[in-house]
Design a protein around this motif. Structure first.
Motif, PDB file in Angstrom:
ATOM      1  N   ALA A 234     -45.189  46.602 -17.787  1.00 54.01           N
ATOM      2  CA  ALA A 234     -47.544  46.316 -17.613  1.00 54.01           C
ATOM      3  C   ALA A 234     -46.773  44.880 -17.871  1.00 54.01           C
ATOM      4  O   ALA A 234     -46.799  44.181 -18.857  1.00 54.01           O
ATOM      5  CB  ALA A 234     -47.689  46.985 -18.455  1.00 54.01           C
ATOM      6  N   SER A 235     -46.819  43.829 -16.862  1.00 58.39           N
ATOM      7  CA  SER A 235     -46.843  42.816 -16.208  1.00 58.39           C
ATOM      8  C   SER A 235     -47.278  41.777 -14.986  1.00 58.39           C
ATOM      9  O   SER A 235     -46.916  42.261 -14.079  1.00 58.39           O
ATOM     10  CB  SER A 235     -45.565  42.308 -16.990  1.00 58.39           C
ATOM     11  OG  SER A 235     -45.277  40.879 -16.462  1.00 58.39           O
ATOM     12  N   PRO A 236     -49.193  42.358 -14.986  1.00 64.88           N
ATOM     13  CA  PRO A 236     -49.566  41.335 -14.527  1.00 64.88           C
ATOM     14  C   PRO A 236     -49.683  40.134 -13.501  1.00 64.88           C
ATOM     15  O   PRO A 236     -49.906  39.944 -12.905  1.00 64.88           O
ATOM     16  CB  PRO A 236     -50.922  41.573 -14.395  1.00 64.88           C
ATOM     17  CG  PRO A 236     -50.595  41.966 -15.994  1.00 64.88           C
ATOM     18  CD  PRO A 236     -49.666  42.460 -16.578  1.00 64.88           C
ATOM     19  N   ARG A 237     -48.409  39.361 -14.599  1.00 65.35           N
ATOM     20  CA  ARG A 237     -48.869  37.980 -14.428  1.00 65.35           C
ATOM     21  C   ARG A 237     -47.184  37.909 -14.278  1.00 65.35           C
ATOM     22  O   ARG A 237     -46.230  36.216 -13.999  1.00 65.35           O
ATOM     23  CB  ARG A 237     -48.639  37.339 -15.863  1.00 65.35           C
ATOM     24  CG  ARG A 237     -50.322  37.089 -15.793  1.00 65.35           C
ATOM     25  CD  ARG A 237     -50.675  36.403 -16.689  1.00 65.35           C
ATOM     26  NE  ARG A 237     -52.607  36.246 -16.920  1.00 65.35           N
ATOM     27  CZ  ARG A 237     -52.474  35.734 -17.213  1.00 65.35           C
ATOM     28  NH1 ARG A 237     -52.537  34.572 -18.205  1.00 65.35           N
ATOM     29  NH2 ARG A 237     -54.602  35.832 -17.888  1.00 65.35           N
ATOM     30  N   GLY A 238     -45.714  38.497 -14.393  1.00 66.28           N
ATOM     31  CA  GLY A 238     -44.799  38.039 -14.467  1.00 66.28           C
ATOM     32  C   GLY A 238     -43.416  38.979 -14.202  1.00 66.28           C
ATOM     33  O   GLY A 238     -43.961  40.231 -13.237  1.00 66.28           O
ATOM     34  N   VAL A 239     -42.604  39.034 -14.593  1.00 66.01           N
ATOM     35  CA  VAL A 239     -40.906  40.040 -13.794  1.00 66.01           C
ATOM     36  C   VAL A 239     -41.843  41.329 -14.278  1.00 66.01           C
ATOM     37  O   VAL A 239     -42.115  41.819 -15.822  1.00 66.01           O
ATOM     38  CB  VAL A 239     -40.124  40.459 -14.205  1.00 66.01           C
ATOM     39  CG1 VAL A 239     -38.736  41.385 -13.569  1.00 66.01           C
ATOM     40  CG2 VAL A 239     -39.205  38.817 -13.593  1.00 66.01           C
ATOM     41  N   PHE A 279     -45.706  41.067 -10.723  1.00 68.37           N
ATOM     42  CA  PHE A 279     -47.274  41.558 -11.091  1.00 68.37           C
ATOM     43  C   PHE A 279     -47.421  42.689 -10.949  1.00 68.37           C
ATOM     44  O   PHE A 279     -48.172  43.695  -9.674  1.00 68.37           O
ATOM     45  CB  PHE A 279     -47.139  40.965  -9.880  1.00 68.37           C
ATOM     46  CG  PHE A 279     -47.280  38.979  -9.269  1.00 68.37           C
ATOM     47  CD1 PHE A 279     -47.052  38.395 -10.543  1.00 68.37           C
ATOM     48  CD2 PHE A 279     -46.840  38.913  -8.317  1.00 68.37           C
ATOM     49  CE1 PHE A 279     -46.371  37.524 -10.274  1.00 68.37           C
ATOM     50  CE2 PHE A 279     -45.983  38.023  -8.028  1.00 68.37           C
ATOM     51  CZ  PHE A 279     -45.778  37.145  -9.239  1.00 68.37           C
ATOM     52  N   ASP A 280     -46.670  43.913 -11.726  1.00 60.51           N
ATOM     53  CA  ASP A 280     -46.886  45.539 -11.920  1.00 60.51           C
ATOM     54  C   ASP A 280     -46.524  46.043 -10.438  1.00 60.51           C
ATOM     55  O   ASP A 280     -47.149  46.994 -10.088  1.00 60.51           O
ATOM     56  CB  ASP A 280     -48.266  45.835 -12.114  1.00 60.51           C
ATOM     57  CG  ASP A 280     -48.465  45.571 -13.700  1.00 60.51           C
ATOM     58  OD1 ASP A 280     -47.604  45.489 -13.860  1.00 60.51           O
ATOM     59  OD2 ASP A 280     -49.783  45.247 -14.399  1.00 60.51           O
ATOM     60  N   GLY A 281     -45.393  45.347 -10.195  1.00 63.30           N
ATOM     61  CA  GLY A 281     -44.708  46.152  -8.819  1.00 63.30           C
ATOM     62  C   GLY A 281     -46.175  46.109  -7.057  1.00 63.30           C
ATOM     63  O   GLY A 281     -45.149  46.028  -6.133  1.00 63.30           O
ATOM     64  N   LEU A 282     -46.358  44.942  -7.628  1.00 60.91           N
ATOM     65  CA  LEU A 282     -46.907  43.846  -5.927  1.00 60.91           C
ATOM     66  C   LEU A 282     -46.078  43.525  -5.667  1.00 60.91           C
ATOM     67  O   LEU A 282     -45.946  43.338  -4.141  1.00 60.91           O
ATOM     68  CB  LEU A 282     -48.414  43.033  -6.444  1.00 60.91           C
ATOM     69  CG  LEU A 282     -48.484  42.796  -5.221  1.00 60.91           C
ATOM     70  CD1 LEU A 282     -49.986  42.870  -4.720  1.00 60.91           C
ATOM     71  CD2 LEU A 282     -50.140  41.488  -5.712  1.00 60.91           C
ATOM     72  N   LEU A 283     -44.908  43.185  -6.009  1.00 62.66           N
ATOM     73  CA  LEU A 283     -44.318  42.011  -5.218  1.00 62.66           C
ATOM     74  C   LEU A 283     -42.481  42.787  -5.198  1.00 62.66           C
ATOM     75  O   LEU A 283     -42.763  42.728  -7.063  1.00 62.66           O
ATOM     76  CB  LEU A 283     -43.916  40.768  -5.245  1.00 62.66           C
ATOM     77  CG  LEU A 283     -43.029  39.775  -3.666  1.00 62.66           C
ATOM     78  CD1 LEU A 283     -43.620  39.675  -2.613  1.00 62.66           C
ATOM     79  CD2 LEU A 283     -43.366  38.456  -4.238  1.00 62.66           C
ATOM     80  N   ALA A 316     -44.056  44.588  -0.458  1.00 61.13           N
ATOM     81  CA  ALA A 316     -46.152  43.836  -1.105  1.00 61.13           C
ATOM     82  C   ALA A 316     -46.267  45.830  -1.051  1.00 61.13           C
ATOM     83  O   ALA A 316     -46.574  45.776   0.165  1.00 61.13           O
ATOM     84  CB  ALA A 316     -46.680  42.916  -0.416  1.00 61.13           C
ATOM     85  N   THR A 317     -46.869  45.540  -2.367  1.00 60.31           N
ATOM     86  CA  THR A 317     -47.815  46.908  -2.239  1.00 60.31           C
ATOM     87  C   THR A 317     -49.311  47.194  -2.767  1.00 60.31           C
ATOM     88  O   THR A 317     -48.688  46.074  -4.421  1.00 60.31           O
ATOM     89  CB  THR A 317     -46.517  48.233  -3.051  1.00 60.31           C
ATOM     90  OG1 THR A 317     -45.442  47.997  -2.654  1.00 60.31           O
ATOM     91  CG2 THR A 317     -47.203  49.331  -3.561  1.00 60.31           C
ATOM     92  N   TRP A 318     -49.889  47.086  -2.305  1.00 61.86           N
ATOM     93  CA  TRP A 318     -51.456  47.499  -2.607  1.00 61.86           C
ATOM     94  C   TRP A 318     -51.927  48.361  -2.728  1.00 61.86           C
ATOM     95  O   TRP A 318     -51.492  48.900  -2.023  1.00 61.86           O
ATOM     96  CB  TRP A 318     -52.026  45.684  -3.162  1.00 61.86           C
ATOM     97  CG  TRP A 318     -52.731  45.594  -1.432  1.00 61.86           C
ATOM     98  CD1 TRP A 318     -53.263  46.111  -1.247  1.00 61.86           C
ATOM     99  CD2 TRP A 318     -51.348  45.427  -0.507  1.00 61.86           C
ATOM    100  NE1 TRP A 318     -53.542  46.090   0.027  1.00 61.86           N
ATOM    101  CE2 TRP A 318     -52.169  45.353   0.751  1.00 61.86           C
ATOM    102  CE3 TRP A 318     -50.285  45.002  -0.177  1.00 61.86           C
ATOM    103  CZ2 TRP A 318     -52.151  44.404   1.780  1.00 61.86           C
ATOM    104  CZ3 TRP A 318     -49.668  43.816   0.566  1.00 61.86           C
ATOM    105  CH2 TRP A 318     -50.712  44.353   2.023  1.00 61.86           C
TER     106      TRP A 318
END
Lengths: 318, 419
Positions: A234-239, A279-283, A316-318
């Motif tokens: 879980a990492s909203p700011r990094g890898v 970013f938790d799989g955002l990108l 990109a997934t959101w």
């Protein structure tokens, strides 16, 4: 041991009769680890391993004067928690093998649908399982189907005189085989899997003149081993994730004509792919190299498939 | 504890790898059957052929069988589609024919027709490929027949006409290609005449008549919607000129001109145009025409009225079994659903039934050897055998036992050519 299901069904639909039966039974087994037994932790957790083997999961189906016989074989080896998960999954997923040879005639070593579903659920349980004193160093999973099909009016494929592939009717055929999935998860990150389809497709038409009876364009073995690693956090700011896979697709040689005079040699390709997520799989950035060793491959004589090729993707997934 | 896990994994790994290796090896299909080699046939004579070449095929792949004149098999798989490992194509396609006239060079010649357009020369004794020559010249030439006109030259009839010629040499089609068989190479062409602008000549089977090569023309529209009346043209091998043409009025889709053993009579069978919707032939457009072959061009003597009499379309290939008896076939689909074989008197038109198949399109090639054993052969694709008749001096057909062609490939026989 207990028997779970016995469900014979007889249907009539116009002139078409079919009957289907499913018979399931589970055999549980266990092995006590007496060396780790202590007074503070008695009960089922004292079992070192506990296995569940469905001893009978069979189906016999008559449909439109064709006969399907299916025998399923499953095996899972691990801790009691995983075995409970396995049984839950086993209850959840009904027997449902794939008869891919009836469709387009093309085969792919894909995992059996329900086997894959069970396996994915098991992996999820495995990943969520808390660490305990009885560590789970790996899980072994095996799922397979044995099947045989006696069929009239099978549609098969052959090479036309002009070089392309056309369908033709096979008067009578017997197709037997097995679909297997074997998996070994070394850790929660790395796992190895092998999916294989064994097939023995025979033309049993009474008027067949050719000496060869193996149906064309059907490899008798398609296997796809792969080694996969996935790391997530879980990492909203990094890898937030890294992973990759190496896989091979092997196809045994096959005929292109009913007489067995044209042979496409056995062939194998090796692919690799990798991804990085932020970013938790955002990108997610993905890369793939197909046919790494540039092996010559064809599905139809005269039409070589593309050789080594590279693919790149940004999601990109959101 | 750790050691226990190690042993367990080792045990698991070893048989798994072994099983995988065995499975991969055992699951490959067997390679295509090897050639059964060449054939040692008697040398023949100026009047007798040495044997026959039988094309067995399911129109997907092909196996060539070499047999004696009486039909007994000499080489079960002389060459086949599996002769070489497939590259961009099979060694032989499923549309292979053999020359209707035995090559004077005593070589085996195979005509790979539509879609491949390649000639292959093989040595009879060794079954080795001597040479191959593409005759497509950039379009679907669809070669139909081959005849050697001297020690160094041969004609090839090209059924197809190129709708867009001019891209390369000899690419017009609808012609006889002239080959230098010593190289081999294409060295010229002879255009076949067609006066109807809506039709293409469609040169088909060839035969010798005196010192000329007689070619039957199919005369079809490019979309096969229309056909002209049958036509025979004679080509001089020396000059390449068309010396004469002979129309067959009222009959369509005619086959090769067949000669009687003495050479005094000739006959041609015409099928008529197949109705593609009903799958029937028109008996009014189908008959056998008998000619006096001692005059040039041959003079029509009589029509036997066989098409109407049998209410069927005749197959275009016929052969003289004696000076009077013509071995002929009909297509199924009209009066009867099956193919049939007959002996027909060239003088009276009297018809003697010989055989029937149980399905349409089962009977194909035929071959008769009058004066050279006097056996007529018929390719029966349904039985997957050669049917045989011994011809007596009075023209009676006595059925002999059928012959199994091969136990190697098993494809059904389709056409028969001389050797």
């Amino acid at each position: 041991m207990f028997f779970k299901t016995l469900s014979p069904v007889l249907f009539e639909n116009g002139k078409c009769y079919w009957m289907e039966g499913q018979f399931n039974g589970l055999l549980r087994f266990g092995l006590d680890d007496l060396r780790h037994q202590d007074s503070s932790n008695a009960g089922p957790v004292n079992l070192l391993v506990q296995g569940v083997i469905p001893i009978s999961s069979s189906a016999l189906k008559f449909y439109d004067y064709n006969i399907y016989a299916i025998q399923r074989i499953d095996f899972q080896y691990g801790t009691p928690e995983l075995n409970q998960a396995f049984q839950d999954v086993y209850d959840f997923v009904p027997i449902k093998p794939m008869f891919r040879y009836e469709g387009s005639g093309w085969q792919h070593a894909r995992l059996p649908i329900d086997g894959l579903a069970k396996y994915d659920l098991l992996l999820q349980r495995f990943a969520m399982m808390p660490a305990s004193r009885h560590k789970q160093p790996y899980i072994i999973f095996f799922d397979g189907f044995l099947f045989a099909n006696w069929v009239d009016g099978l549609i098969a494929y052959e090479r036309a005189g002009q070089g392309y592939v056309i369908p033709y009717n096979v008067g009578r055929a017997r197709v037997a085989g097995a679909e297997l999935l074997g998996a070994l998860a070394f850790t929660k990150i790395v796992r190895a899997e092998v999916a294989a389809t064994f097939l023995d497709p025979r033309d049993t038409s009474p008027g067949r003149t050719t000496i060869n009876d193996i149906l064309p364009f059907r490899s008798r073995l398609i296997a796809s081993p792969r080694l996969r690693a996935d790391w997530k956090r879980a990492s909203p700011r990094g890898v937030s994730g890294l992973g990759g896979e190496m896989r091979m697709l092997y196809q045994a040689s096959r005929y292109v004509d009913p007489a067995g005079l044209g042979v496409i040699d056995e062939q194998a390709t090796f692919d690799v792919d990798a991804y990085v997520s932020w970013f938790d799989g955002l990108l997610t950035v993905r890369g793939r190299v197909a046919d790494v060793f540039d092996a010559r491959r064809t599905d139809i004589i005269g039409y070589p498939l593309p050789g080594r090729s590279a693919y790149f993707g940004l999601e990109a997934t959101w | 504890m750790v050691k226990w896990h190690f042993h367990f994994l080792q045990l698991l790994r070893l048989p798994g790898a072994l099983a995988a290796a065995l499975a991969a090896g055992a699951c490959n299909v067997s390679p295509a059957p090897q050639s059964t080699g060449g054939a040692q046939l008697d040398g023949g004579s100026s009047t007798c052929e040495r044997g026959v070449v039988v094309v067995t095929s399911d129109y997907t792949s092909t196996n060539i069988v070499i047999s004696k004149l009486d039909g007994t098999t000499e080489s079960q798989s002389f060459v086949s589609s599996g002769a070489t490992k497939p590259g961009l194509a099979l060694a032989l396609s499923g549309d292979v024919d053999v020359p209707s006239t035995a090559p004077a060079s005593k070589r085996v010649v195979l005509i790979d027709r539509y879609g491949t357009n390649v000639l292959t020369w093989l040595d009879l004794a060794s079954a080795k490929v001597l040479a191959q020559l593409p005759v497509g010249t950039g379009f679907q030439a669809n070669p139909h027949d081959y005849i050697e006109v001297d020690a160094a030259r041969a004609f090839v009839s090209r059924y197809g006409t190129n709708p867009a010629p001019g891209a390369q040499a000899f690419d017009q089609g609808g012609d006889l290609l002239i080959l230098d068989t010593t190289k081999p190479a294409i060295v010229g062409r002879i255009a076949m005449p067609e006066d109807d602008p809506g039709l293409q000549p469609c040169p088909d089977a060839m035969t010798w008549l005196g010192g000329e090569v007689v070619v039957s023309l199919g005369r079809w529209a490019p979309d096969f919607s229309r056909t002209g009346d049958g036509r025979l043209v004679a080509v001089s091998p020396a000059t390449g000129a068309v010396n004469w043409k002979l129309d067959v009025p009222g009959l369509q889709a005619c086959g090769r001109l067949a000669l009687s053993p003495s050479g005094k009579l000739a006959a041609v069978a015409c099928s008529s145009k197949l109705d593609m919707s009903t799958h029937q032939y028109d008996p009014k457009g189908s008959d056998i025409v008998v000619y006096d072959a001692t005059v040039t061009p041959p003079k029509e003597l009589r029509r036997l009225g066989v098409g109407k009499k049998l209410d069927s379309g005749l197959q275009p290939t016929i052969a003289f079994a004696t000076e009077d008896a013509i071995f002929a076939l009909t297509y199924g689909g009209n009066a009867m659903p099956n193919d049939a074989a007959y002996a027909i008197s060239a003088t009276t038109g009297e018809v003697t039934p010989l055989a029937q198949s149980e399905k349409a399109y089962a009977f194909g090639g035929m071959h008769c050897a009058p004066g050279c054993g006097d056996v007529c052969l018929l390719a029966d694709a349904q039985r997957n055998k050669l049917r045989r008749w011994q011809i007596s001096t009075d023209g009676r057909f006595d059925a002999l036992d059928d012959v199994d062609l091969d136990h190697v490939v098993g494809l059904p026989p389709r056409t028969i050519g001389g050797l």
